[in-house]
Design an enzyme around this catalytic site. Sequence first.
Site, PDB file in Angstrom:
ATOM      1  N   LYS A 155       0.929  -1.202  -0.071  1.00  0.00           N
ATOM      2  CA  LYS A 155      -0.137   0.037   0.092  1.00  0.00           C
ATOM      3  C   LYS A 155       0.751   1.156   0.096  1.00  0.00           C
ATOM      4  O   LYS A 155       1.574   1.595   1.087  1.00  0.00           O
ATOM      5  CB  LYS A 155      -1.044   0.078   1.249  1.00  0.00           C
ATOM      6  N   GLU A 231       9.801   1.121  10.987  1.00  0.00           N
ATOM      7  CA  GLU A 231      10.711   1.990  10.833  1.00  0.00           C
ATOM      8  C   GLU A 231      10.182   3.363  10.809  1.00  0.00           C
ATOM      9  O   GLU A 231       9.214   3.754  10.093  1.00  0.00           O
ATOM     10  CB  GLU A 231      11.155   2.057   9.317  1.00  0.00           C
ATOM     11  N   CYS A 266      14.101  10.238   6.601  1.00  0.00           N
ATOM     12  CA  CYS A 266      13.914  10.005   7.931  1.00  0.00           C
ATOM     13  C   CYS A 266      15.114  10.139   8.669  1.00  0.00           C
ATOM     14  O   CYS A 266      14.989  10.254   9.802  1.00  0.00           O
ATOM     15  CB  CYS A 266      13.240   8.740   7.947  1.00  0.00           C
ATOM     16  N   GLU A 365       9.624  15.691  15.567  1.00  0.00           N
ATOM     17  CA  GLU A 365      10.206  15.640  14.004  1.00  0.00           C
ATOM     18  C   GLU A 365       9.397  16.538  13.217  1.00  0.00           C
ATOM     19  O   GLU A 365       8.300  16.735  13.263  1.00  0.00           O
ATOM     20  CB  GLU A 365      10.068  14.202  13.548  1.00  0.00           C
TER      21      GLU A 365
HETATM   22  P1  NAD Z   1       2.472   8.655   7.787  1.00  0.00           P
HETATM   23  O1  NAD Z   1       2.823   7.528   9.028  1.00  0.00           O
HETATM   24  O2  NAD Z   1       1.329   9.516   7.834  1.00  0.00           O
HETATM   25  O3  NAD Z   1       2.087   7.460   6.572  1.00  0.00           O
HETATM   26  C1  NAD Z   1       2.770   6.325   6.368  1.00  0.00           C
HETATM   27  C2  NAD Z   1       1.903   5.163   5.518  1.00  0.00           C
HETATM   28  O4  NAD Z   1       0.922   4.776   6.641  1.00  0.00           O
HETATM   29  C3  NAD Z   1       1.041   5.837   4.281  1.00  0.00           C
HETATM   30  O5  NAD Z   1       1.103   4.873   3.222  1.00  0.00           O
HETATM   31  C4  NAD Z   1      -0.366   6.068   4.798  1.00  0.00           C
HETATM   32  O6  NAD Z   1      -1.342   6.053   3.710  1.00  0.00           O
HETATM   33  C5  NAD Z   1      -0.233   4.903   5.853  1.00  0.00           C
HETATM   34  N1  NAD Z   1      -1.421   5.106   6.914  1.00  0.00           N
HETATM   35  C6  NAD Z   1      -1.668   6.400   7.436  1.00  0.00           C
HETATM   36  N2  NAD Z   1      -3.039   6.192   8.324  1.00  0.00           N
HETATM   37  C7  NAD Z   1      -3.030   4.649   8.403  1.00  0.00           C
HETATM   38  C8  NAD Z   1      -3.834   3.987   9.188  1.00  0.00           C
HETATM   39  N3  NAD Z   1      -4.489   4.190  10.210  1.00  0.00           N
HETATM   40  N4  NAD Z   1      -3.616   2.455   9.122  1.00  0.00           N
HETATM   41  C9  NAD Z   1      -2.712   2.059   8.200  1.00  0.00           C
HETATM   42  N5  NAD Z   1      -1.938   2.763   7.356  1.00  0.00           N
HETATM   43  C10 NAD Z   1      -2.037   4.194   7.508  1.00  0.00           C
HETATM   44  O7  NAD Z   1       3.701   8.855   7.335  1.00  0.00           O
HETATM   45  P2  NAD Z   1       4.358   9.776   5.956  1.00  0.00           P
HETATM   46  O8  NAD Z   1       3.538  11.082   6.345  1.00  0.00           O
HETATM   47  O9  NAD Z   1       3.937   9.012   4.672  1.00  0.00           O
HETATM   48  O10 NAD Z   1       6.006   9.748   6.184  1.00  0.00           O
HETATM   49  C11 NAD Z   1       6.538  10.670   6.991  1.00  0.00           C
HETATM   50  C12 NAD Z   1       6.950   9.668   8.217  1.00  0.00           C
HETATM   51  O11 NAD Z   1       7.595   8.745   7.838  1.00  0.00           O
HETATM   52  C13 NAD Z   1       7.911  10.682   9.119  1.00  0.00           C
HETATM   53  O12 NAD Z   1       7.691  10.363  10.510  1.00  0.00           O
HETATM   54  C14 NAD Z   1       9.394   9.849   8.992  1.00  0.00           C
HETATM   55  O13 NAD Z   1      10.342  10.200   9.730  1.00  0.00           O
HETATM   56  C15 NAD Z   1       8.914   8.673   8.461  1.00  0.00           C
HETATM   57  N6  NAD Z   1       9.974   7.861   7.727  1.00  0.00           N
HETATM   58  C16 NAD Z   1      10.723   6.890   8.436  1.00  0.00           C
HETATM   59  C17 NAD Z   1      11.566   6.281   7.680  1.00  0.00           C
HETATM   60  C18 NAD Z   1      12.199   5.164   8.264  1.00  0.00           C
HETATM   61  O14 NAD Z   1      13.127   4.310   7.627  1.00  0.00           O
HETATM   62  N7  NAD Z   1      12.369   5.175   9.482  1.00  0.00           N
HETATM   63  C19 NAD Z   1      11.723   6.381   6.424  1.00  0.00           C
HETATM   64  C20 NAD Z   1      10.947   7.421   5.709  1.00  0.00           C
HETATM   65  C21 NAD Z   1      10.038   8.092   6.461  1.00  0.00           C
END
Ligand code: NAD
Length: 461
Positions: A155, A231, A266, A365
């Site tokens: 997804k 992650e 990230c 963050e």
């Molecule tokens: P997000 O958590 O909002 O979304 C990530 C994914 O989760 C998306 O595909 C979204 O559609 C899905 N999602 C949202 N709500 C959900 C739910 N209730 N149930 C299941 N899935 C759901 O994060 P984002 O805005 O896409 O990305 C930014 C975040 O990701 C930042 O906090 C960043 O640090 C983190 N990040 C971490 C890493 C790592 O490797 N540690 C890498 C990249 C990004």
Amino acid sequence: MDVISPIDGSILTTMAKGTAEDMDAAIAASRAAFEDGRWSAMAPAQRKRIMHKWADLIEANALELAVLGVRDNGTEIGMAINAEPRSAAATIRYYAEAIDKIYGEIAPTPDGILGLVHKEPVGVVGAIIPWNFPLMIGAWKLGPALATGNSVVVKPAETASLSLLRLVELAHEAGLPDGVLNIVTGEGTVVGEAMGLSMDVDVLVFTGSGGVGRRLMEYSARSNMKRVYLELGGKSPNVVFADAPNLDQAALVTAMGIFRNSGQVCVAGARLLVEDGIHDDFVAAVIKQAKSLKVGDPLDLGNQIGAVNSARQLDQNLSLVETALSEGGEVLIGGSKILAETGGFYMSPTVVSNVKASDALFQKEVFGPVLTVTAFKDEAEATRLANATDYGLAAGVWTSNLSRAHKMTRAIRAGVVHVNTYGGPDVTVPMGGMKQSGNGVDKSMHALEKYVELKTAWMAL
Ligand code: NAD
């Protein structure tokens, strides 16, 4: 649903807004494919050939994939071409090579007993991907999951689905059997939740925010107790000592370590911790670098920084900077929305000094182009400040003292500590978070462990 381009705010295209039923159908297709062995029981050499072909196709279509992704998520093309398709192809190749090199074990048993440890695929893997690097992070999950014989449902994020859709299409062109890899676009709270609550997903792998990570653990507890690997985000410290080997180089890398991809990385080095004696000079050098960065249309190779992914993310970045001001922080440059006339979402590289460990901007963050600056007096204070958040994803240390480099590397609680550089670890090394930055790792041979079950066979001879 509309796909909004962050470049100019226009509607780029539309895509399917999946329902919970769509997700269940995709999971059922993955389950059927897994059970009949069309992939899980295929000869390793053949699976390896298909994954190599997939990597070939990703490389051959790299420019198309990169441009598609940039129009969708706003990353500057110069970075995207390497960080997205090229890195995804390298990752798929790495795990293709692993396929015929993963052995089980024979236990040291007493006479008359044979103890075997089999490594089996777990079954159906659900992968939820963020928007900042959909291909790179997607490949970190799909590569090892498929290499170990699992079926996968992926997804993508609402605001970065296009390049992943094409990546999955290319897997099928490469010969991956139907049903083994499925993709469902749509809202996280609908299709993501359905994946999390499914009784038929065996492992959930996720990159994204801590808030959603917590929900996935809840979904697991409320359904089949599926394994959940997270992650999550970071607020990574970048610690600069006065004895850094080359302060100009350190200033350049410090600036790029936070401002590339508009800070939507990230592992971004978001907290600059700098030794008292060089504080003013070093901050001036970072500001000089930041000012030299051209922000604008991410498809223009003349720009070093592209667009913020969405209007929502940009608003969030700006409001966190506002909070910092009320806490006594001083905005030295940036802090505002720019290029509004384009209709797109752009933010100027921002440096906020005088930030204390108790401030929200030190702890939270931003996931935007915002660097905080905090001074320290010695190694002990630097270590304390470096570890003073709930996160533990990445860190940087700049020093020419070898003992100090090793001591700091051990003392900082983070999944990766860079020394005299920032960023760049490739697929050969693990990537994961300590503390609230997550569990389990992507990349390296260690990532394979998330996707296998260990089964013991104990035989009386
Ligand atoms: P997000 O958590 O909002 O979304 C990530 C994914 O989760 C998306 O595909 C979204 O559609 C899905 N999602 C949202 N709500 C959900 C739910 N209730 N149930 C299941 N899935 C759901 O994060 P984002 O805005 O896409 O990305 C930014 C975040 O990701 C930042 O906090 C960043 O640090 C983190 N990040 C971490 C890493 C790592 O490797 N540690 C890498 C990249 C990004």
